[in-house]
Write a protein that holds these residues in place. Structure first.
Motif, PDB file in Angstrom:
ATOM      1  N   ILE A   1       0.808  -1.228   0.000  1.00  0.00           N
ATOM      2  CA  ILE A   1       0.000   0.000   0.000  1.00  0.00           C
ATOM      3  C   ILE A   1       0.838   1.274   0.000  1.00  0.00           C
ATOM      4  N   ALA A   2       2.142   1.149  -0.187  1.00  0.00           N
ATOM      5  CA  ALA A   2       2.976   2.345  -0.324  1.00  0.00           C
ATOM      6  C   ALA A   2       2.556   3.119  -1.568  1.00  0.00           C
ATOM      7  N   GLY A   3       2.334   4.420  -1.418  1.00  0.00           N
ATOM      8  CA  GLY A   3       1.927   5.242  -2.553  1.00  0.00           C
ATOM      9  C   GLY A   3       0.464   5.115  -2.922  1.00  0.00           C
ATOM     10  N   MET A   4      -0.309   4.389  -2.118  1.00  0.00           N
ATOM     11  CA  MET A   4      -1.743   4.260  -2.374  1.00  0.00           C
ATOM     12  C   MET A   4      -2.417   5.599  -2.084  1.00  0.00           C
ATOM     13  N   PRO A   5      -3.382   6.020  -2.910  1.00  0.00           N
ATOM     14  CA  PRO A   5      -4.068   7.290  -2.636  1.00  0.00           C
ATOM     15  C   PRO A   5      -4.595   7.334  -1.200  1.00  0.00           C
ATOM     16  N   PRO A   6      -4.284   8.398  -0.458  1.00  0.00           N
ATOM     17  CA  PRO A   6      -4.648   8.449   0.962  1.00  0.00           C
ATOM     18  C   PRO A   6      -6.143   8.374   1.223  1.00  0.00           C
ATOM     19  N   GLN A   7      -6.937   8.988   0.336  1.00  0.00           N
ATOM     20  CA  GLN A   7      -8.381   8.949   0.522  1.00  0.00           C
ATOM     21  C   GLN A   7      -8.915   7.527   0.359  1.00  0.00           C
ATOM     22  N   TYR A   8      -8.281   6.758  -0.531  1.00  0.00           N
ATOM     23  CA  TYR A   8      -8.716   5.379  -0.748  1.00  0.00           C
ATOM     24  C   TYR A   8      -8.422   4.536   0.496  1.00  0.00           C
ATOM     25  N   ILE A   9      -7.236   4.709   1.069  1.00  0.00           N
ATOM     26  CA  ILE A   9      -6.890   3.953   2.275  1.00  0.00           C
ATOM     27  C   ILE A   9      -7.867   4.277   3.404  1.00  0.00           C
ATOM     28  N   ALA A  10      -8.131   5.557   3.614  1.00  0.00           N
ATOM     29  CA  ALA A  10      -9.050   5.965   4.685  1.00  0.00           C
ATOM     30  C   ALA A  10     -10.439   5.385   4.460  1.00  0.00           C
ATOM     31  N   LYS A  11     -10.890   5.381   3.215  1.00  0.00           N
ATOM     32  CA  LYS A  11     -12.215   4.847   2.905  1.00  0.00           C
ATOM     33  C   LYS A  11     -12.290   3.347   3.159  1.00  0.00           C
ATOM     34  N   GLN A  12     -11.243   2.614   2.814  1.00  0.00           N
ATOM     35  CA  GLN A  12     -11.248   1.169   3.048  1.00  0.00           C
ATOM     36  C   GLN A  12     -11.219   0.858   4.552  1.00  0.00           C
ATOM     37  N   LEU A  13     -10.477   1.626   5.316  1.00  0.00           N
ATOM     38  CA  LEU A  13     -10.469   1.437   6.766  1.00  0.00           C
ATOM     39  C   LEU A  13     -11.858   1.690   7.349  1.00  0.00           C
ATOM     40  N   GLU A  14     -12.514   2.702   6.817  1.00  0.00           N
ATOM     41  CA  GLU A  14     -13.889   2.998   7.236  1.00  0.00           C
ATOM     42  C   GLU A  14     -14.817   1.830   6.914  1.00  0.00           C
ATOM     43  N   HIS A  15     -14.638   1.228   5.740  1.00  0.00           N
ATOM     44  CA  HIS A  15     -15.464   0.092   5.335  1.00  0.00           C
ATOM     45  C   HIS A  15     -15.190  -1.140   6.181  1.00  0.00           C
ATOM     46  N   PHE A  16     -13.925  -1.365   6.507  1.00  0.00           N
ATOM     47  CA  PHE A  16     -13.594  -2.504   7.370  1.00  0.00           C
ATOM     48  C   PHE A  16     -14.223  -2.322   8.749  1.00  0.00           C
ATOM     49  N   LYS A  17     -14.114  -1.136   9.291  1.00  0.00           N
ATOM     50  CA  LYS A  17     -14.660  -0.860  10.619  1.00  0.00           C
ATOM     51  C   LYS A  17     -16.172  -0.988  10.638  1.00  0.00           C
TER      52      LYS A  17
ATOM     53  N   TYR B   1       1.060   6.414   4.507  1.00  0.00           N
ATOM     54  CA  TYR B   1       1.417   5.421   3.489  1.00  0.00           C
ATOM     55  C   TYR B   1       1.508   6.040   2.097  1.00  0.00           C
ATOM     56  N   TRP B   2       0.743   7.077   1.847  1.00  0.00           N
ATOM     57  CA  TRP B   2       0.830   7.785   0.563  1.00  0.00           C
ATOM     58  C   TRP B   2       2.223   8.368   0.353  1.00  0.00           C
ATOM     59  N   MET B   3       2.864   8.774   1.436  1.00  0.00           N
ATOM     60  CA  MET B   3       4.188   9.393   1.336  1.00  0.00           C
ATOM     61  C   MET B   3       5.318   8.373   1.225  1.00  0.00           C
ATOM     62  N   GLN B   4       5.018   7.087   1.345  1.00  0.00           N
ATOM     63  CA  GLN B   4       6.059   6.061   1.222  1.00  0.00           C
ATOM     64  C   GLN B   4       6.302   5.720  -0.250  1.00  0.00           C
TER      65      GLN B   4
ATOM     66  N   GLY C   1      -1.228   2.430 -13.741  1.00  0.00           N
ATOM     67  CA  GLY C   1      -1.682   1.743 -12.538  1.00  0.00           C
ATOM     68  C   GLY C   1      -1.521   2.509 -11.251  1.00  0.00           C
ATOM     69  N   ALA C   2      -1.486   3.848 -11.327  1.00  0.00           N
ATOM     70  CA  ALA C   2      -1.285   4.661 -10.125  1.00  0.00           C
ATOM     71  C   ALA C   2      -2.552   4.890  -9.331  1.00  0.00           C
ATOM     72  N   GLY C   3      -3.714   4.605  -9.935  1.00  0.00           N
ATOM     73  CA  GLY C   3      -4.978   4.796  -9.227  1.00  0.00           C
ATOM     74  C   GLY C   3      -5.437   6.239  -9.233  1.00  0.00           C
ATOM     75  N   LEU C   4      -6.640   6.471  -8.713  1.00  0.00           N
ATOM     76  CA  LEU C   4      -7.198   7.813  -8.612  1.00  0.00           C
ATOM     77  C   LEU C   4      -7.628   8.048  -7.169  1.00  0.00           C
ATOM     78  N   PRO C   5      -7.213   9.183  -6.567  1.00  0.00           N
ATOM     79  CA  PRO C   5      -7.525   9.444  -5.163  1.00  0.00           C
ATOM     80  C   PRO C   5      -9.014   9.309  -4.839  1.00  0.00           C
ATOM     81  N   ALA C   6      -9.272   8.658  -3.716  1.00  0.00           N
ATOM     82  CA  ALA C   6     -10.616   8.503  -3.142  1.00  0.00           C
ATOM     83  C   ALA C   6     -11.510   7.523  -3.888  1.00  0.00           C
ATOM     84  N   ILE C   7     -11.112   7.119  -5.100  1.00  0.00           N
ATOM     85  CA  ILE C   7     -12.012   6.275  -5.882  1.00  0.00           C
ATOM     86  C   ILE C   7     -11.408   4.922  -6.198  1.00  0.00           C
ATOM     87  N   TYR C   8     -10.263   4.916  -6.878  1.00  0.00           N
ATOM     88  CA  TYR C   8      -9.672   3.664  -7.350  1.00  0.00           C
ATOM     89  C   TYR C   8      -8.259   3.471  -6.790  1.00  0.00           C
ATOM     90  N   PRO C   9      -7.932   2.253  -6.388  1.00  0.00           N
ATOM     91  CA  PRO C   9      -6.623   2.000  -5.767  1.00  0.00           C
ATOM     92  C   PRO C   9      -5.478   1.949  -6.760  1.00  0.00           C
TER      93      PRO C   9
END
Length: 238
Positions: A89-105, A133-136, A177-185
């Protein structure tokens, strides 16, 4: 007697004129210096400081703290998993990571381990983890191992499957394959084992996403595997 009365009148801090009391300047200054007023001013300053939004450094520090205590075992401090069952998940769009954590919770996305890991995270914590993780910087730990499969995967990723009405993956996840913030990984360099597992989860309906459920339902397992193989060999900085 008149002199005494005049002296008493001048000595008082309040003068009455036409029934209205006027306080002298020294008395006003004394009132402004009351301890109670100082305490109220201090409280106001403290409340103002507490309401100030966190800086970028604050967010990164919070993200590093959470990652070091919660996420590191599966995703590493640098966002690069050493186990192919866990995503990079290094370099993953930050909004996408936050959204997935929200979905898991919230139970929208089912995963017993991630449900436990996200249970105590606040929305601000999730954003901090995403920013960290976005900054990694992504590294090359996954590889495409089958040239023929990767070439087939490249065709699908870039051009889709016209006969099955399957759109190109690049349309949503980007040409590199870089993804789009908040929408696609981000997909580039992802473990093929993880990618195929997620594609099959969409295909079976275990993982919910209207568009991905519909697309994967029209793709053969061999083509899903080919796409996963190609993605593993994709390379992009971010």
């Amino acid at each position: 007697m008149k002199k005494i009365l005049a002296t008493l009148i001048l000595a008082t801090s309040t003068t009455w004129f036409s029934g209205v009391a006027f306080t002298s300047e020294p008395a006003k200054a004394a009132q402004a210096e009351k301890p109670a007023d100082k305490a109220q001013a201090a409280e106001a300053t403290t409340a103002e400081s507490a309401a100030a939004p966190p800086t970028k450094a604050d967010i990164m520090a919070r993200g590093a703290q959470i990652v070091g205590g919660v996420c590191v075992a599966c995703h590493g401090l640098d966002g690069m998993s050493v186990v192919s069952a866990n995503p990079n998940i290094a370099g993953m769009p930050p909004q996408y990571i936050a959204k997935q954590l929200e979905h898991f919770k919230g139970g929208i996305r089912k995963n017993a381990i991630m449900a436990g890991m996200s249970a105590n995270l606040t929305p601000d914590d999730m954003k901090a983890v995403g920013e960290y993780y976005w900054m990694q910087s992504p590294k090359n730990n996954a590889q495409a191992r089958d040239k023929v499969m990767a070439e087939r995967g490249q065709q699908i990723y870039r051009g889709g499957i016209a006969d099955a009405k399957v759109p190109a993956c690049a349309g949503c996840h980007g040409a590199v394959g870089a993804g789009l913030p908040a929408i696609y990984p981000r997909l580039a360099g992802q473990w093929p084992e993880y990618t195929i597992a997620q594609l099959k989860a969409y295909q079976s309906g275990e993982r919910k996403h209207p568009m991905m459920n519909a697309i994967t339902s029209r793709v053969k397992d061999s083509d899903l595997a080919a796409v996963a193989e190609y993605i593993a060999g994709m390379r992009t900085a971010k």
